[in-house]
Design an enzyme around this catalytic site. Structure first.
Site, PDB file in Angstrom:
ATOM      1  CE1 TYR B 221      -2.271  -3.319   2.176  1.00  0.00           C
ATOM      2  CE2 TYR B 221      -4.055  -1.961   1.367  1.00  0.00           C
ATOM      3  CZ  TYR B 221      -3.597  -3.154   1.875  1.00  0.00           C
ATOM      4  OH  TYR B 221      -4.480  -4.175   2.083  1.00  0.00           O
ATOM      5  CG  HIS B 229      -8.331   0.862  -2.775  1.00  0.00           C
ATOM      6  ND1 HIS B 229      -9.118  -0.064  -2.123  1.00  0.00           N
ATOM      7  CD2 HIS B 229      -9.152   1.853  -3.149  1.00  0.00           C
ATOM      8  CE1 HIS B 229     -10.361   0.364  -2.105  1.00  0.00           C
ATOM      9  NE2 HIS B 229     -10.421   1.530  -2.716  1.00  0.00           N
ATOM     10  CE  LYS B 260      -5.705  -4.894  -4.712  1.00  0.00           C
ATOM     11  NZ  LYS B 260      -6.304  -3.582  -4.641  1.00  0.00           N
TER      12      LYS B 260
END
Lengths: 542, 284
Positions: B221, B229, B260
């Site tokens: 993070y 997020h 991601k």
């Protein structure tokens, strides 16, 4: 004085023992305790809105983060304060590994706990969960345990591990009823087929009472014909009467429980055999077996005991055919060793009896006669066929049917059927394209329990830990008879090896028809994985 | 000095202040695994203890900010051993009694204050009732508001179920550098590789947490997970270990699906770390 500056990345220096001094103890004063009576019991959602994408150093973000954190710490710092009267006192017994209740249990007794020697007891995981909920006060050596001490004392490899407790409490907080798994309490598929599990449960108490009186052998004959005392569980075929007349020890070798309804003389069916006192006498030549048919009408059997397979090979034993078309009428005297002591056997000539069979003409009422007349227009008895009457057993009859169907099929075209490669199906064999596809499918549908019962015991150290029951079944839940669980849990660590198919099959077999769910714990995060049945789609619609 | 209590290889922190320090000062997140004191029967917000990853605990110990300890009185006493705690039991009982007396006094005082506030209304109510019953108003009897001394029933007393240990005398240190039944991680190659990746990423200012939810080793993070997020899914691939293409594609797909970036981390024997990030892009 401990250094409170920036953390250094150097090697750790030696620490002074003073650094182990406790911080401010979180014990409440009486004033605080009293004030806790009117505490707010609601937990607000994180009130700071959606998450941001990237930190941009703005004041707004910092402020939101700060508020989020403050709420978080405020919730965490709260301690449990309860009214003394609503706490149930419990004591940890390390030698037995259970927790004994010292004051009467509350509402939780409906789904948790058990009774032992008149005392109310809890399992360690249940006690720890209730302690975290603030329902009990746990004592050990007369001092109350804090939550931390309870964790460290009750959770150890011997009883229940921290991982298992984490899964247990997670499920309990969701509202499920979680019990420890007991392999012997799972009814097998055969037992369920017979609806045996409900019978056993309801009459379990009677069994216990009966056992105290006398051994099952000397019991009076049970009025219900479908009982299976625990000894008979292995009997493969029908449930038998546990007939009661005592067998003499000297000659009590065979067990001949006969069905009381059977009147056919050639019906001495043997279900199971008692342990013989003289093993050598069991290897009898087949001729003697004819003699056992003599005992019709006499229920001289013993209750079945043990799970022995029948000692006689029925493929080689021939039962005499006493029907009217067969000339065999003479039955020799049975071997005395096969009979109980006070029963005498004698030879018999069945000629006279056979003449008396089928004497009476069947009298049909007018309705029955009319129905028969109607049916005779389109129905005909199989036995009216001469060729069928010529068959003397099922094998010959089936042969006859096969020949007839082959003759009916007609001649097959030689260009199709005389080649090395023949058609897969005949036109009248299949009714749909899906059935044809089924013939050529490479992958057969399989179920997880296929072949599972044949596997040997080697589950790679995995075992089922808990049985989980639905939350909405709480009202009808009975601890002594929980019924069929919703699922069974196997608790594992996330970084362990994925189990092989063999181990998964064995676990599924242990759990019979209840699905097995794997609870994988990764440092506090729990994820549930299970195998799901599904069918490969068939390509066309029929 | 933060105390990390070790229970069969799991690192737990039982104090809310220490949990706060770990998060705010050391950028280590951990996972809460206990029931929340205020509302224990739900799973949305959990409470203490805070469970730390083995890498997080090791990092704190290496920095010299924490020490690993374990409780020593968890074994049941041997046969015939007398529990020598009579003095502690006595102290506890005395404390309970004192608390009860004090609570009774406080509750009594509260009640008095309440009655005093409502004295006028009570008097009016009584007078009205007497009129209804037809008796003559008698002011003498109305003066005594408290007819009998206040007694707090023993069962109504409030007690605390403490979360953390009260007395820390029965703990002993655990050496985090050598493997033991309480702390088996040192020396395991998987743990060492993961720790190197963890240390490196932490050193660059990121917050890290467990990544099993997304099929990786860590989630990375940019800021506190409460507000941000994750950006990366870190997957440790020790050099020399084969990485099948299937696994790579599956991991990259998963990362793309949850928006991601997949980060492949390779610690090598020489002490350097190689990071490779994968992002799914079209053929443009």
């Amino acid at each position: 004085p401990t250094g409170r500056g920036r953390p250094s990345l150097a090697a750790p220096s030696c620490r002074m023992e003073a650094e182990l001094e406790p911080r401010a103890r979180r014990l409440f004063s009486p004033a605080e305790l009293l004030a806790a009576r009117t505490r707010d019991r609601k937990v607000a959602q994180c009130s700071q809105g959606q998450k941001d994408f990237i930190p941009d150093g703005s004041e707004e973000q910092a402020e939101r983060l700060h508020r989020c954190r403050e709420e978080h710490w405020q919730l965490l710092a709260e301690e449990r304060v309860e009214r003394l009267g609503s706490l149930v006192k419990a004591e940890w017994k390390p030698r037995e590994g259970i927790v004994e209740l010292k004051s009467p249990a509350g509402k939780f007794w409906h789904t948790m706990g058990f009774t032992e020697h008149g005392r109310q007891c809890l399992l360690p995981e249940e006690a720890l969960y209730l302690l975290e909920c603030g329902s009990i006060q746990l004592f050990y050596r007369d001092l109350p345990l804090s939550i931390q001490e309870a964790y460290e004392t009750l959770l150890s490899q011997g009883t229940v591990s921290l991982l298992q407790y984490q899964v247990f409490s997670h499920l309990k907080r969701l509202g499920y009823i979680v019990l420890r798994f007991c392999p012997s309490a799972v009814p097998s598929q055969y037992e369920r087929q017979l609806n045996l599990d409900s019978y056993c449960k309801s009459s379990g108490k009677h069994h216990r009472k009966r056992k105290r009186h006398s051994s099952p052998r000397l019991q009076a004959k049970k009025p219900k014909g479908s009982g299976t005392p625990p000894e008979c569980e292995g009997t493969p075929k029908k449930a038998s009467d546990s007939c009661g007349s005592p067998s003499h020890p000297a000659s009590g070798r065979s067990c001949l429980p006969e069905k009381s309804k059977e009147s056919d003389p050639a019906s001495g069916e043997v279900e199971s055999v008692q342990v013989p006192t003289d093993a050598a006498q069991l290897s009898k030549p087949p001729s003697r077996s004819k003699a056992q048919a003599e005992d019709y009408g006499k229920a001289a059997g013993d209750s079945c005991s043990g799970t022995h397979l029948p000692r006689w090979d029925f493929n080689r034993i021939a039962f005499p055919n006493m029907a009217s078309d067969c000339p065999h009428t003479f039955l020799p005297q049975p071997d005395e060793r096969l009979l109980p002591e006070n029963v005498a056997g004698r030879e018999a000539d069945a000629t006279r009896w056979r003449k008396l069979v089928n004497q009476k003409r069947e009298k049909l009422s007018r309705k029955e006669r009319e129905q028969r007349e109607r049916e005779s227009r389109y129905k005909s008895s199989v036995n009216a066929d001469r060729e069928v009457r010529r068959c003397s057993n099922w094998q010959e009859y089936k042969e006859l049917l096969k020949q007839r169907s082959q003759r009916r099929a007609g001649r097959r075209p030689s260009h199709l059927w005389d080649q090395p490669v023949t058609p897969l199906v005949k036109p009248d064999q299949v009714a749909s394209a899906a059935a044809v596809l089924q013939q050529i499918s490479v992958l057969q549908p399989s179920h997880i329990l296929d072949g599972a019962s044949r596997l040997q015991e080697d589950t790679e150290g995995m075992k089922i830990d808990f049985s989980v029951y639905q939350a909405d079944a709480v009202a009808n839940f009975k601890k002594n008879d929980p019924g069929k669980p919703y699922a069974r849990m196997c608790v594992r660590r996330f970084d362990e090896q994925i189990p092989s198919l063999r181990a998964v099959k064995q676990l599924a077999c242990q759990s019979e028809d209840v699905p097995v769910i794997f609870a994988l714990v990764d440092n506090g995060d729990i994820a549930f994985y299970s195998f799901k049945e599904f069918k490969l789609p068939v390509d066309i619609y029929h | 000095m933060i105390r990390i209590h070790v229970l069969e290889g799991t690192a737990l922190v039982w104090s809310a202040e220490e949990a706060r320090e770990i998060r705010e000062r050391f950028r280590l997140v951990g996972t809460l695994v206990g029931a929340l004191a205020r509302k224990p029967r739900q799973n949305a917000h959990l409470g203490l203890p805070l469970q730390l990853l083995p890498e997080e605990a090791r990092l704190l110990a290496e920095l010299g900010a924490a020490v690993l300890v374990r409780g020593t009185e968890t074994q049941p006493p041997a046969e015939g051993e007398e529990p020598t705690q009579a003095s502690e039991v006595e102290a506890y009982r005395r404390e309970l009694e004192e608390s009860y007396q004090e609570q009774q006094r406080l509750a009594g005082a509260e009640r008095e204050a309440l009655l005093a506030r409502l004295a006028e209304r009570i008097a009016q109510g009584r007078a009205r009732r007497r009129e209804q019953r037809g008796e003559t108003p008698d002011t003498v009897e109305d003066s005594g508001l408290l007819d009998s001394p206040f007694v707090l029933p023993h069962d109504a007393m409030m007690v605390q179920l403490p979360t953390a240990r009260r007395c820390l005398g029965q703990v002993e240190r655990v050496d985090w550098t050598s493997p033991s039944p309480d702390w088996p991680h040192p020396g395991r190659p998987a743990h060492e590789a993961r720790y190197r990746v963890f240390r490196e990423l932490w050193g660059r200012g990121y917050y890290l947490s467990g990544g099993s939810k997304f099929g990786g080793d860590f989630l990375v993070y940019p800021g506190d997970p409460l507000r941000f997020h994750a950006h990366y899914i870190a997957l440790c691939c020790p050099q020399g270990d084969p990485l099948p293409l299937r696994t790579l594609v599956a991991a990259a797909r998963l990362g793309t699906g949850v928006k991601k970036t997949l980060l492949l981390c390779s610690p090598d024997a020489g002490g350097t770390l190689a990071f490779t990030s994968l992002q799914w892009s079209g053929l443009q």
